[in-house]
Design a protein around this motif. Structure first.
Motif, PDB file in Angstrom:
ATOM      1  N   ASN A  30       0.835  -1.204   0.000  1.00 13.18           N
ATOM      2  CA  ASN A  30       0.000   0.000   0.000  1.00 13.18           C
ATOM      3  C   ASN A  30       0.869   1.254   0.000  1.00 13.18           C
ATOM      4  O   ASN A  30       0.581   2.224  -0.712  1.00 13.18           O
ATOM      5  CB  ASN A  30      -0.899   0.033   1.238  1.00 13.18           C
ATOM      6  CG  ASN A  30      -2.153  -0.785   1.046  1.00 13.18           C
ATOM      7  OD1 ASN A  30      -2.424  -1.239  -0.063  1.00 13.18           O
ATOM      8  ND2 ASN A  30      -2.900  -1.010   2.111  1.00 13.18           N
ATOM      9  N   TYR A  43       0.166   3.722  -2.994  1.00 21.94           N
ATOM     10  CA  TYR A  43      -0.437   5.047  -2.793  1.00 21.94           C
ATOM     11  C   TYR A  43       0.655   6.110  -2.577  1.00 21.94           C
ATOM     12  O   TYR A  43       0.585   6.923  -1.680  1.00 21.94           O
ATOM     13  CB  TYR A  43      -1.425   5.009  -1.618  1.00 21.94           C
ATOM     14  CG  TYR A  43      -2.531   4.004  -1.846  1.00 21.94           C
ATOM     15  CD1 TYR A  43      -3.571   4.288  -2.730  1.00 21.94           C
ATOM     16  CD2 TYR A  43      -2.508   2.764  -1.212  1.00 21.94           C
ATOM     17  CE1 TYR A  43      -4.574   3.358  -2.977  1.00 21.94           C
ATOM     18  CE2 TYR A  43      -3.512   1.827  -1.460  1.00 21.94           C
ATOM     19  CZ  TYR A  43      -4.535   2.133  -2.342  1.00 21.94           C
ATOM     20  OH  TYR A  43      -5.517   1.219  -2.597  1.00 21.94           O
ATOM     21  N   ASP A  57       5.317   6.310   4.732  1.00 23.02           N
ATOM     22  CA  ASP A  57       5.487   6.638   3.304  1.00 23.02           C
ATOM     23  C   ASP A  57       5.304   8.131   3.051  1.00 23.02           C
ATOM     24  O   ASP A  57       4.794   8.849   3.916  1.00 23.02           O
ATOM     25  CB  ASP A  57       4.551   5.802   2.431  1.00 23.02           C
ATOM     26  CG  ASP A  57       3.095   6.121   2.641  1.00 23.02           C
ATOM     27  OD1 ASP A  57       2.739   7.315   2.578  1.00 23.02           O
ATOM     28  OD2 ASP A  57       2.282   5.185   2.880  1.00 23.02           O
ATOM     29  N   GLY A  83      -1.504  10.112   1.342  1.00 21.05           N
ATOM     30  CA  GLY A  83      -2.164  10.319   2.641  1.00 21.05           C
ATOM     31  C   GLY A  83      -3.625   9.884   2.624  1.00 21.05           C
ATOM     32  O   GLY A  83      -4.205   9.635   1.560  1.00 21.05           O
ATOM     33  N   ILE A 130     -10.721   2.562   7.098  1.00 20.15           N
ATOM     34  CA  ILE A 130      -9.865   1.898   6.102  1.00 20.15           C
ATOM     35  C   ILE A 130      -9.639   0.414   6.392  1.00 20.15           C
ATOM     36  O   ILE A 130      -9.280  -0.331   5.501  1.00 20.15           O
ATOM     37  CB  ILE A 130      -8.503   2.599   5.943  1.00 20.15           C
ATOM     38  CG1 ILE A 130      -7.856   2.782   7.314  1.00 20.15           C
ATOM     39  CG2 ILE A 130      -8.636   3.921   5.209  1.00 20.15           C
ATOM     40  CD1 ILE A 130      -6.419   3.209   7.208  1.00 20.15           C
ATOM     41  N   ARG A 181     -12.628   1.678   0.397  1.00 21.87           N
ATOM     42  CA  ARG A 181     -11.564   2.383  -0.322  1.00 21.87           C
ATOM     43  C   ARG A 181     -11.823   3.870  -0.233  1.00 21.87           C
ATOM     44  O   ARG A 181     -12.967   4.301  -0.346  1.00 21.87           O
ATOM     45  CB  ARG A 181     -11.554   1.953  -1.785  1.00 21.87           C
ATOM     46  CG  ARG A 181     -10.777   0.686  -1.954  1.00 21.87           C
ATOM     47  CD  ARG A 181     -10.888   0.223  -3.359  1.00 21.87           C
ATOM     48  NE  ARG A 181     -11.303  -1.153  -3.381  1.00 21.87           N
ATOM     49  CZ  ARG A 181     -11.889  -1.693  -4.418  1.00 21.87           C
ATOM     50  NH1 ARG A 181     -12.177  -0.980  -5.469  1.00 21.87           N
ATOM     51  NH2 ARG A 181     -12.201  -2.948  -4.390  1.00 21.87           N
ATOM     52  N   SER A 228      -8.390   4.201  -6.472  1.00 23.81           N
ATOM     53  CA  SER A 228      -7.948   2.882  -6.030  1.00 23.81           C
ATOM     54  C   SER A 228      -8.056   1.869  -7.160  1.00 23.81           C
ATOM     55  O   SER A 228      -7.229   0.981  -7.297  1.00 23.81           O
ATOM     56  CB  SER A 228      -8.810   2.393  -4.872  1.00 23.81           C
ATOM     57  OG  SER A 228      -8.668   3.265  -3.808  1.00 23.81           O
ATOM     58  N   GLY A 281      -6.418  -3.033  -6.566  1.00 26.50           N
ATOM     59  CA  GLY A 281      -6.645  -3.354  -5.146  1.00 26.50           C
ATOM     60  C   GLY A 281      -8.077  -3.805  -4.955  1.00 26.50           C
ATOM     61  O   GLY A 281      -8.949  -3.498  -5.774  1.00 26.50           O
ATOM     62  N   THR A 282      -8.265  -4.517  -3.884  1.00 25.33           N
ATOM     63  CA  THR A 282      -9.570  -5.125  -3.661  1.00 25.33           C
ATOM     64  C   THR A 282     -10.316  -4.479  -2.505  1.00 25.33           C
ATOM     65  O   THR A 282     -11.481  -4.751  -2.294  1.00 25.33           O
ATOM     66  CB  THR A 282      -9.388  -6.611  -3.317  1.00 25.33           C
ATOM     67  OG1 THR A 282      -8.546  -6.683  -2.163  1.00 25.33           O
ATOM     68  CG2 THR A 282      -8.749  -7.374  -4.450  1.00 25.33           C
ATOM     69  N   GLY A 283      -9.621  -3.669  -1.732  1.00 27.32           N
ATOM     70  CA  GLY A 283     -10.251  -3.100  -0.530  1.00 27.32           C
ATOM     71  C   GLY A 283     -10.238  -4.099   0.611  1.00 27.32           C
ATOM     72  O   GLY A 283     -10.834  -3.864   1.659  1.00 27.32           O
ATOM     73  N   GLY A 306      -7.162  -5.561   1.581  1.00 27.99           N
ATOM     74  CA  GLY A 306      -5.796  -5.604   2.111  1.00 27.99           C
ATOM     75  C   GLY A 306      -5.689  -5.250   3.583  1.00 27.99           C
ATOM     76  O   GLY A 306      -5.184  -6.045   4.387  1.00 27.99           O
ATOM     77  N   LEU A 307      -6.206  -4.078   3.984  1.00 30.38           N
ATOM     78  CA  LEU A 307      -6.059  -3.646   5.374  1.00 30.38           C
ATOM     79  C   LEU A 307      -6.926  -4.485   6.324  1.00 30.38           C
ATOM     80  O   LEU A 307      -6.558  -4.678   7.486  1.00 30.38           O
ATOM     81  CB  LEU A 307      -6.380  -2.157   5.507  1.00 30.38           C
ATOM     82  CG  LEU A 307      -5.292  -1.218   4.982  1.00 30.38           C
ATOM     83  CD1 LEU A 307      -5.701   0.231   5.184  1.00 30.38           C
ATOM     84  CD2 LEU A 307      -3.953  -1.477   5.654  1.00 30.38           C
ATOM     85  N   ALA A 308      -8.068  -4.981   5.801  1.00 29.71           N
ATOM     86  CA  ALA A 308      -8.897  -5.876   6.623  1.00 29.71           C
ATOM     87  C   ALA A 308      -8.088  -7.128   6.968  1.00 29.71           C
ATOM     88  O   ALA A 308      -8.109  -7.621   8.106  1.00 29.71           O
ATOM     89  CB  ALA A 308     -10.167  -6.256   5.887  1.00 29.71           C
TER      90      ALA A 308
HETATM   91  P1  ADP Z   1      -6.873  -1.707  -1.423  1.00 30.31           P
HETATM   92  O1  ADP Z   1      -6.904  -3.072  -1.950  1.00 30.31           O
HETATM   93  O2  ADP Z   1      -7.796  -0.785  -2.111  1.00 30.31           O
HETATM   94  O3  ADP Z   1      -5.486  -1.161  -1.282  1.00 30.31           O
HETATM   95  P2  ADP Z   1      -6.793  -1.751   1.430  1.00 30.31           P
HETATM   96  O4  ADP Z   1      -7.725  -2.384   2.378  1.00 30.31           O
HETATM   97  O5  ADP Z   1      -5.405  -2.224   1.413  1.00 30.31           O
HETATM   98  O6  ADP Z   1      -7.484  -1.851   0.019  1.00 30.31           O
HETATM   99  O7  ADP Z   1      -6.809  -0.216   1.737  1.00 30.31           O
HETATM  100  C1  ADP Z   1      -8.013   0.460   1.903  1.00 30.31           C
HETATM  101  C2  ADP Z   1      -7.889   1.888   1.431  1.00 30.31           C
HETATM  102  O8  ADP Z   1      -7.063   2.620   2.310  1.00 30.31           O
HETATM  103  C3  ADP Z   1      -7.216   1.994   0.114  1.00 30.31           C
HETATM  104  O9  ADP Z   1      -8.164   1.914  -0.910  1.00 30.31           O
HETATM  105  C4  ADP Z   1      -6.576   3.367   0.158  1.00 30.31           C
HETATM  106  O10 ADP Z   1      -7.496   4.337  -0.254  1.00 30.31           O
HETATM  107  C5  ADP Z   1      -6.282   3.580   1.601  1.00 30.31           C
HETATM  108  N1  ADP Z   1      -4.853   3.330   1.919  1.00 30.31           N
HETATM  109  C6  ADP Z   1      -4.301   2.231   2.404  1.00 30.31           C
HETATM  110  N2  ADP Z   1      -2.988   2.362   2.623  1.00 30.31           N
HETATM  111  C7  ADP Z   1      -2.667   3.618   2.257  1.00 30.31           C
HETATM  112  C8  ADP Z   1      -1.463   4.395   2.235  1.00 30.31           C
HETATM  113  N3  ADP Z   1      -0.286   3.879   2.641  1.00 30.31           N
HETATM  114  N4  ADP Z   1      -1.534   5.661   1.803  1.00 30.31           N
HETATM  115  C9  ADP Z   1      -2.700   6.187   1.391  1.00 30.31           C
HETATM  116  N5  ADP Z   1      -3.872   5.512   1.389  1.00 30.31           N
HETATM  117  C10 ADP Z   1      -3.870   4.258   1.799  1.00 30.31           C
END
Ligand code: ADP
Length: 465
Positions: free
Chosen positions: A365, A369, A393, A397, A406, A412, A418, A423-425, A427-429
Motif C-alpha cells: 500500500n 499510494y 510513506d 495520505g 480503512i 476504499r 484505487s 486493489g480489492t479493498g 488488504g487492510l482488513a
Molecule cells: P486496497 O486493496 O484498495 O489497497 P486496502 O484495504 O489495502 O485496500 O486499503 C483500503 C484503502 O485505504 C485503500 O483503498 C486506500 O485508499 C487507503 N490506503 C491504504 N494504505 C494507504 C497508504 N499507505 N496511503 C494512502 N492511502 C492508503
C-alpha cells in the motif's frame, strides 16, 4: 419447572406437618402411659400397706381389702393379682388364676429384689405393674401385687389425635397446593415470557428487546440476552453487508469481461489489434477477479484464527528483508525508494505466513499510494514484551474522515483512484485480522498530501486465547 416447584412446596409443607403430628401423638402416648403407670404404682403401694394390716396373704377374705381391690380394678378397667412368697396366686380379681403359680419374670424379679417393675405392652394395649408387699414393719418381701390395666382410652385419644391432626394436615396441604400452583405460575411466567421472546427472535430479528424485570435473575437474563441479540444483529448486518459487497466486487470484473466480449462479438470484422487489446483487458479483469477471490479466501482463513495459527519462532529482521526484497521491483517501477531500518535483532513467536502477508500488504500500500520518486521507510524495534513495526510513506495520505474505516472490508478512500491503482479493498482488513490473531494492535497516522504511517505492535511471545 412448574410441576417441580409445586412438588417441592408441597413436600416442604408436608414433611414438617407429619413430623409434628406423629411427634405429638408419640409424646401424648408416652406421657399418658407414664402418668397412668405412676398412678397405679401409687395405688398398689397404698393397697400393699393395707394388706399387711389385714394379713391378707394368709387370709384373703378381708372384705375391706377385697372392696378396695374391686374398686381399683373398676376404676382402671384392670386386673389385680396378689401373689405370696411361694409365687402362688392368693387373690385374682378375675378369679381365674387363684391357687395357680405365677413365675413371670417381673413377678420373680419383684419378689427377689423387692423392686417395683412396670411394663407397657403397646400391641395388646395394657400396662403391667408389680409392687412388692413387705413384711409388716420389716424389709422382707412377703408377696407381690401384680396389676394389669387396659390402656384402651389412651389408644382412643391417640386415634383421635391422629384423625383430627390428619384432617388439619389435609387442610394445610390443600391450602399449600393452591398456594404452590399460584407461586409456581408466578415464577414460571417470566421464564415463559423470555422463551416467547427468544422464539420471536428466532423467527427473525425484530426490534423487540426483552424486558422481564420480575426477578433480579430474569432481569439479568434479559439484559444478557439483549446484549447477545445486539451483537448478533451487528454480526448479521455486517454479514449481509459483506455478502452484498462481495457479490458486487465479484460482479464488477465479470461485467467488464462481458462488455468487452460482447463488443468484440458485435464487430465480426474487428481488426486483430483490437482483439488483442480487448483480450488484454479481459485478462486484466480476470486477474483482478482472481485477486479478490484469493484475498477473500485469506481473510476467511484469517478469521478462523484459533484453529489455524501455526506459531513458530521467527527472525523478524529476516522476514522484513525478504518481504521488501519481493516488493522492490514494484517500487522500482514507480521509482519509490524502499528503506529498512532495524534497531535490534528480533525473534518472535508468530504465524509466519499470516504475518508476512500483513507486512507485505502494508508495504505494498505504501508503494501503491505513493508519488513518483517517493520513499517508504520500514523500521523494526522491540522492548522486553513487544516488537514494533513502522511503515512510513511519503504518499498521498488518507483523509481524517476515512481513517476510521480503512480497515473495513472493501473500504476504499477514493474508489476511482484505487481502481486505477488496483486493489480489492480487502488488504487492510487482512492486515488487521492478522494483527488481532497475534494479539497485537495497529494504528494509522496520516495527513493528506504528506504521507501515511502505520505502526504495528505484536507481543514477542504468543499467548493462545
Ligand atoms: P486496497 O486493496 O484498495 O489497497 P486496502 O484495504 O489495502 O485496500 O486499503 C483500503 C484503502 O485505504 C485503500 O483503498 C486506500 O485508499 C487507503 N490506503 C491504504 N494504505 C494507504 C497508504 N499507505 N496511503 C494512502 N492511502 C492508503
Amino acid at each position: 419447572m412448574r410441576v417441580r416447584i409445586i412438588v417441592l412446596v408441597m413436600l416442604a409443607g408436608l414433611l414438617p406437618c407429619l413430623v409434628v403430628l406423629f411427634g405429638a401423638e408419640k409424646f401424648y402416648e408416652l406421657r399418658a402411659v407414664e402418668l397412668r403407670t405412676a398412678e397405679i404404682q401409687n395405688q398398689c403401694t397404698i393397697l400393699g400397706n393395707q394388706l399387711d394390716n389385714y394379713s391378707y396373704l394368709t387370709d384373703p377374705t378381708s372384705e375391706v381389702i377385697n372392696a378396695n381391690l374391686a374398686q381399683l380394678t373398676n376404676i382402671y378397667n384392670g386386673r389385680v393379682m396378689i401373689i405370696d412368697r411361694e409365687l402362688e396366686v392368693v387373690k385374682d380379681t378375675y378369679s381365674l388364676d387363684e391357687g395357680k403359680t405365677d413365675v413371670s419374670e417381673n413377678v420373680v424379679r419383684c419378689m427377689m429384689n423387692g423392686e417395683t417393675t412396670n411394663h407397657y405392652d403397646r400391641k395388646n394395649h395394657y400396662i403391667e405393674v408389680t409392687s412388692p408387699i413387705f413384711e409388716p414393719g420389716g424389709e422382707d418381701v412377703i408377696g407381690v401385687m401384680l396389676a394389669s390395666v387396659a390402656t384402651d382410652n389412651i389408644e382412643v385419644t391417640r386415634q383421635i389425635i391422629l384423625t383430627q391432626g390428619g384432617i388439619v394436615v389435609g387442610i394445610i396441604m390443600i391450602i399449600l397446593a393452591v398456594l404452590s400452583v399460584f407461586t409456581a405460575d408466578r415464577m414460571v411466567r417470566p421464564v415463559r415470557r423470555i422463551t416467547k421472546g427468544i422464539e420471536t427472535v428466532t423467527e427473525g430479528y425484530g426490534d423487540d428487546v426483552l424486558h422481564v424485570d420480575t426477578f433480579t435473575e430474569t432481569r439479568k437474563l434479559s439484559e444478557a440476552f439483549n446484549k447477545m441479540l445486539g451483537r448478533l444483529k451487528v454480526l448479521d448486518e455486517s454479514r449481509e453487508e459483506f455478502v452484498s459487497n462481495v457479490s458486487h466486487e465479484l460482479k464488477t470484473p465479470m461485467t467488464s469481461v462481458k462488455v468487452l466480449a460482447d463488443s468484440l462479438l458485435e464487430m465480426p470484422d474487428a481488426p486483430v489489434e483490437m482483439y488483442r487489446e480487448f483480450m488484454e483487458d479481459i485478462a486484466k479483469e480476470i486477474d483482478r477477479e482472481n485477486q479478490i477471490i484469493t484475498d477473500l479466501l485469506s481473510l476467511v482463513k484469517m478469521d478462523k484464527t484459533g484453529q489455524t495459527m501455526n506459531i513458530t519462532s521467527v527472525n523478524i529482521n529476516d522476514l522484513l528483508e525478504q518481504t521488501l526484497k519481493r516488493l522492490r521491483p514494484i517500487a522500482n517501477k514507480k521509482n519509490v525508494e524502499v528503506v529498512m531500518e532495524s534497531f535490534r535483532p528480533v525473534i518472535a513467536e508468530i504465524d509466519e505466513v499470516k504475518f508476512s502477508l500483513a507486512v507485505s500488504n502494508l508495504v505494498e500500500n505504501a508503494i501503491k499510494y505513493n508519488h513518483e520518486g517517493g520513499w517508504v521507510h520500514v523500521s523494526l524495534n522491540a522492548d522486553h514484551q513487544y516488537f514494533y513495526i513502522k511503515v512510513e510513506d511519503s504518499g498521498i495520505g488518507i483523509p481524517e474522515k476515512d481513517q476510521p474505516h480503512i480497515f473495513e472490508r472493501f473500504y476504499r478512500v477514493d474508489k476511482s483512484h484505487s481502481r486505477e491503482i488496483g486493489g480489492t479493498g480487502l488488504g487492510l482488513a487482512l492486515v488487521r485480522s492478522a494483527v488481532i490473531a497475534h494479539r497485537g494492535s495497529i494504528k494509522v497516522y496520516s495527513s493528506v498530501g504528506e504521507g501515511t504511517t502505520f505502526t504495528v505492535r505484536i507481543p514477542l511471545i504468543y499467548v493462545a486465547a
